[in-house]
Design a protein around this motif. Structure first.
Motif, PDB file in Angstrom:
ATOM      1  N   THR A 161      38.244  28.007  42.516  1.00 47.04           N
ATOM      2  CA  THR A 161      37.619  29.018  43.380  1.00 47.04           C
ATOM      3  C   THR A 161      36.318  29.558  42.803  1.00 47.04           C
ATOM      4  O   THR A 161      35.635  30.331  43.466  1.00 47.04           O
ATOM      5  CB  THR A 161      38.580  30.208  43.589  1.00 47.04           C
ATOM      6  OG1 THR A 161      38.876  30.810  42.321  1.00 47.04           O
ATOM      7  CG2 THR A 161      39.865  29.762  44.269  1.00 47.04           C
ATOM      8  N   ARG A 162      36.011  29.170  41.551  1.00 45.79           N
ATOM      9  CA  ARG A 162      34.828  29.652  40.830  1.00 45.79           C
ATOM     10  C   ARG A 162      34.832  31.183  40.785  1.00 45.79           C
ATOM     11  O   ARG A 162      33.832  31.836  41.035  1.00 45.79           O
ATOM     12  CB  ARG A 162      33.550  29.094  41.421  1.00 45.79           C
ATOM     13  CG  ARG A 162      33.508  27.568  41.311  1.00 45.79           C
ATOM     14  CD  ARG A 162      32.177  26.940  41.456  1.00 45.79           C
ATOM     15  NE  ARG A 162      31.094  27.489  40.681  1.00 45.79           N
ATOM     16  CZ  ARG A 162      30.772  27.128  39.432  1.00 45.79           C
ATOM     17  NH1 ARG A 162      31.491  26.235  38.817  1.00 45.79           N
ATOM     18  NH2 ARG A 162      29.737  27.650  38.829  1.00 45.79           N
ATOM     19  N   SER A 163      36.013  31.730  40.437  1.00 49.34           N
ATOM     20  CA  SER A 163      36.193  33.177  40.419  1.00 49.34           C
ATOM     21  C   SER A 163      37.203  33.561  39.341  1.00 49.34           C
ATOM     22  O   SER A 163      38.151  32.814  39.071  1.00 49.34           O
ATOM     23  CB  SER A 163      36.712  33.632  41.788  1.00 49.34           C
ATOM     24  OG  SER A 163      37.159  34.964  41.740  1.00 49.34           O
ATOM     25  N   GLY A 164      37.035  34.742  38.779  1.00 47.77           N
ATOM     26  CA  GLY A 164      37.998  35.282  37.834  1.00 47.77           C
ATOM     27  C   GLY A 164      39.160  35.991  38.502  1.00 47.77           C
ATOM     28  O   GLY A 164      40.064  36.481  37.821  1.00 47.77           O
ATOM     29  N   ASP A 165      39.160  36.029  39.833  1.00 49.87           N
ATOM     30  CA  ASP A 165      40.220  36.749  40.544  1.00 49.87           C
ATOM     31  C   ASP A 165      41.634  36.255  40.234  1.00 49.87           C
ATOM     32  O   ASP A 165      42.547  37.077  40.146  1.00 49.87           O
ATOM     33  CB  ASP A 165      39.967  36.745  42.049  1.00 49.87           C
ATOM     34  CG  ASP A 165      38.828  37.671  42.439  1.00 49.87           C
ATOM     35  OD1 ASP A 165      38.458  38.549  41.618  1.00 49.87           O
ATOM     36  OD2 ASP A 165      38.297  37.524  43.558  1.00 49.87           O
ATOM     37  N   PRO A 166      41.863  34.953  40.054  1.00 45.64           N
ATOM     38  CA  PRO A 166      43.228  34.539  39.702  1.00 45.64           C
ATOM     39  C   PRO A 166      43.745  35.197  38.407  1.00 45.64           C
ATOM     40  O   PRO A 166      44.928  35.516  38.302  1.00 45.64           O
ATOM     41  CB  PRO A 166      43.124  33.024  39.553  1.00 45.64           C
ATOM     42  CG  PRO A 166      42.019  32.653  40.500  1.00 45.64           C
ATOM     43  CD  PRO A 166      41.026  33.776  40.348  1.00 45.64           C
ATOM     44  N   PHE A 167      42.868  35.430  37.449  1.00 46.79           N
ATOM     45  CA  PHE A 167      43.267  36.138  36.233  1.00 46.79           C
ATOM     46  C   PHE A 167      43.656  37.570  36.571  1.00 46.79           C
ATOM     47  O   PHE A 167      44.675  38.078  36.090  1.00 46.79           O
ATOM     48  CB  PHE A 167      42.126  36.171  35.204  1.00 46.79           C
ATOM     49  CG  PHE A 167      41.810  34.848  34.588  1.00 46.79           C
ATOM     50  CD1 PHE A 167      42.513  34.397  33.483  1.00 46.79           C
ATOM     51  CD2 PHE A 167      40.800  34.057  35.102  1.00 46.79           C
ATOM     52  CE1 PHE A 167      42.209  33.183  32.884  1.00 46.79           C
ATOM     53  CE2 PHE A 167      40.483  32.844  34.521  1.00 46.79           C
ATOM     54  CZ  PHE A 167      41.192  32.396  33.416  1.00 46.79           C
ATOM     55  N   ARG A 168      42.821  38.226  37.370  1.00 47.50           N
ATOM     56  CA  ARG A 168      43.074  39.627  37.704  1.00 47.50           C
ATOM     57  C   ARG A 168      44.381  39.789  38.478  1.00 47.50           C
ATOM     58  O   ARG A 168      45.165  40.704  38.203  1.00 47.50           O
ATOM     59  CB  ARG A 168      41.900  40.196  38.496  1.00 47.50           C
ATOM     60  CG  ARG A 168      40.636  40.326  37.661  1.00 47.50           C
ATOM     61  CD  ARG A 168      39.476  40.933  38.456  1.00 47.50           C
ATOM     62  NE  ARG A 168      38.260  40.842  37.674  1.00 47.50           N
ATOM     63  CZ  ARG A 168      37.366  39.855  37.774  1.00 47.50           C
ATOM     64  NH1 ARG A 168      37.530  38.887  38.664  1.00 47.50           N
ATOM     65  NH2 ARG A 168      36.302  39.848  37.008  1.00 47.50           N
ATOM     66  N   VAL A 169      44.621  38.905  39.440  1.00 47.13           N
ATOM     67  CA  VAL A 169      45.845  38.976  40.238  1.00 47.13           C
ATOM     68  C   VAL A 169      47.066  38.746  39.351  1.00 47.13           C
ATOM     69  O   VAL A 169      48.042  39.507  39.409  1.00 47.13           O
ATOM     70  CB  VAL A 169      45.801  37.951  41.398  1.00 47.13           C
ATOM     71  CG1 VAL A 169      47.154  37.821  42.069  1.00 47.13           C
ATOM     72  CG2 VAL A 169      44.731  38.343  42.407  1.00 47.13           C
ATOM     73  N   ALA A 170      47.019  37.722  38.515  1.00 47.38           N
ATOM     74  CA  ALA A 170      48.145  37.448  37.617  1.00 47.38           C
ATOM     75  C   ALA A 170      48.382  38.635  36.684  1.00 47.38           C
ATOM     76  O   ALA A 170      49.527  39.053  36.476  1.00 47.38           O
ATOM     77  CB  ALA A 170      47.889  36.175  36.816  1.00 47.38           C
ATOM     78  N   GLY A 171      47.311  39.181  36.135  1.00 47.42           N
ATOM     79  CA  GLY A 171      47.437  40.318  35.235  1.00 47.42           C
ATOM     80  C   GLY A 171      48.036  41.531  35.911  1.00 47.42           C
ATOM     81  O   GLY A 171      48.872  42.242  35.324  1.00 47.42           O
ATOM     82  N   GLN A 172      47.638  41.790  37.151  1.00 44.36           N
ATOM     83  CA  GLN A 172      48.180  42.933  37.885  1.00 44.36           C
ATOM     84  C   GLN A 172      49.686  42.784  38.089  1.00 44.36           C
ATOM     85  O   GLN A 172      50.452  43.724  37.868  1.00 44.36           O
ATOM     86  CB  GLN A 172      47.493  43.074  39.244  1.00 44.36           C
ATOM     87  CG  GLN A 172      46.062  43.548  39.155  1.00 44.36           C
ATOM     88  CD  GLN A 172      45.320  43.397  40.488  1.00 44.36           C
ATOM     89  OE1 GLN A 172      45.860  42.939  41.481  1.00 44.36           O
ATOM     90  NE2 GLN A 172      44.053  43.776  40.477  1.00 44.36           N
ATOM     91  N   TRP A 173      50.116  41.593  38.521  1.00 41.39           N
ATOM     92  CA  TRP A 173      51.533  41.376  38.775  1.00 41.39           C
ATOM     93  C   TRP A 173      52.362  41.412  37.497  1.00 41.39           C
ATOM     94  O   TRP A 173      53.434  42.016  37.458  1.00 41.39           O
ATOM     95  CB  TRP A 173      51.755  40.051  39.520  1.00 41.39           C
ATOM     96  CG  TRP A 173      51.500  40.199  40.980  1.00 41.39           C
ATOM     97  CD1 TRP A 173      50.392  39.798  41.672  1.00 41.39           C
ATOM     98  CD2 TRP A 173      52.351  40.817  41.936  1.00 41.39           C
ATOM     99  NE1 TRP A 173      50.506  40.133  42.992  1.00 41.39           N
ATOM    100  CE2 TRP A 173      51.708  40.750  43.180  1.00 41.39           C
ATOM    101  CE3 TRP A 173      53.604  41.416  41.852  1.00 41.39           C
ATOM    102  CZ2 TRP A 173      52.280  41.258  44.340  1.00 41.39           C
ATOM    103  CZ3 TRP A 173      54.175  41.926  43.016  1.00 41.39           C
ATOM    104  CH2 TRP A 173      53.515  41.847  44.248  1.00 41.39           C
TER     105      TRP A 173
END
Length: 189
Positions: A161-173
Motif C-alpha cells: 500500500t506504500r503506507s505505514g498504516d498497517p503498522f499503526r493499525v496492528a499497533g493499535q489492536w
C-alpha cells in the motif's frame, strides 16, 4: 567492509536475498569487487549472513528500547508500531525487514541462514515476552510471537500500500489487547 555490509543490508531490505547480487553491492557501495572476496571469502552467503546479524542487532535494540520494563506493554506496543510506521514512511515505504525478506527467499540448502533468521525472530519474541502482563508463560510467548508476526506482516502490507498504516493499525489492536488483559487482571486481583 563496513560499507559493503551496510549496502548489503539495504539491498536485502529492498530486494531480498534473491535480488541482491554481489555486483549490485559493489556498484552501490563503490567498493572494488576484490574487496568483497577479500573481506568475505565465504562469498554471498557470508556477506548476507553478516549483514543480517547487523540488522538483527539493530532491530533487537529497537525492541529492547520500547520493551524495557519502564512502560506498560500497551504503551510499548503503540510506540514500537508507531515508530516503525514513521520510519517505514520516511524510508520511502518500499523497504521491508531484511530478516523477513531473506526468510522468504530461503531454500532447503540455506540451513545456516534459516537458523539465523529463526533465532532472530525468537530473540525478538523473548524480549517482548519478558515485558508482558500475562501470568502464564505460554500466553506471554504466544502473544509475543503474534507481535513479531504483526511486525513482519505490516512490512508486507505496508509495501503493497506504500503506507505505514498497517503498522499503526496492528499497533493499535495489539495495544488494546494488552490493555484489556491488564485491566482484567487487575479486576481479578
Amino acid at each position: 567492509r563496513t560499507r559493503l555490509l551496510e549496502t548489503t543490508e539495504q539491498l536485502l531490505r529492498e530486494t531480498g536475498m534473491a535480488g541482491t547480487a554481489i555486483l549490485d553491492v559493489v556498484a552501490r557501495s563503490g567498493a572494488p569487487i576484490g574487496s568483497v572476496y577479500h573481506h568475505f571469502p565465504g562469498g554471498k552467503t557470508q556477506l548476507v549472513s553478516e549483514a543480517l546479524e547487523i540488522h538483527a542487532e539493530k532491530s533487537l535494540r529497537l525492541i529492547q528500547h520500547f520493551f524495557d520494563g519502564k512502560r506498560s506493554a500497551s504503551t510499548a506496543l503503540r510506540l514500537l508500531f508507531d515508530t516503525a510506521a514513521d520510519g517505514f514512511e520516511r524510508a520511502g515505504a518500499n523497504k521491508g525487514c531484511a530478516i523477513g525478506c531473506v526468510t522468504l527467499d530461503l531454500t532447503e540448502s540455506d540451513a545456516a541462514l534459516r537458523e539465523l533468521c529463526s533465532a532472530t525472530f525468537d530473540g525478538w519474541a523473548a524480549t517482548i515476552e519478558r515485558n508482558l502482563p500475562w501470568r502464564e508463560a505460554r500466553s506471554r510467548r504466544s502473544f509475543a510471537q503474534l507481535v513479531v508476526t504483526a511486525i513482519e506482516g505490516a512490512f508486507v502490507l505496508g509495501r503493497a500500500t506504500r503506507s505505514g498504516d498497517p503498522f499503526r493499525v496492528a499497533g493499535q489492536w495489539l495495544a488494546a489487547m494488552a490493555a484489556t488483559h491488564t485491566s482484567k487482571r487487575r479486576k481479578r486481583a
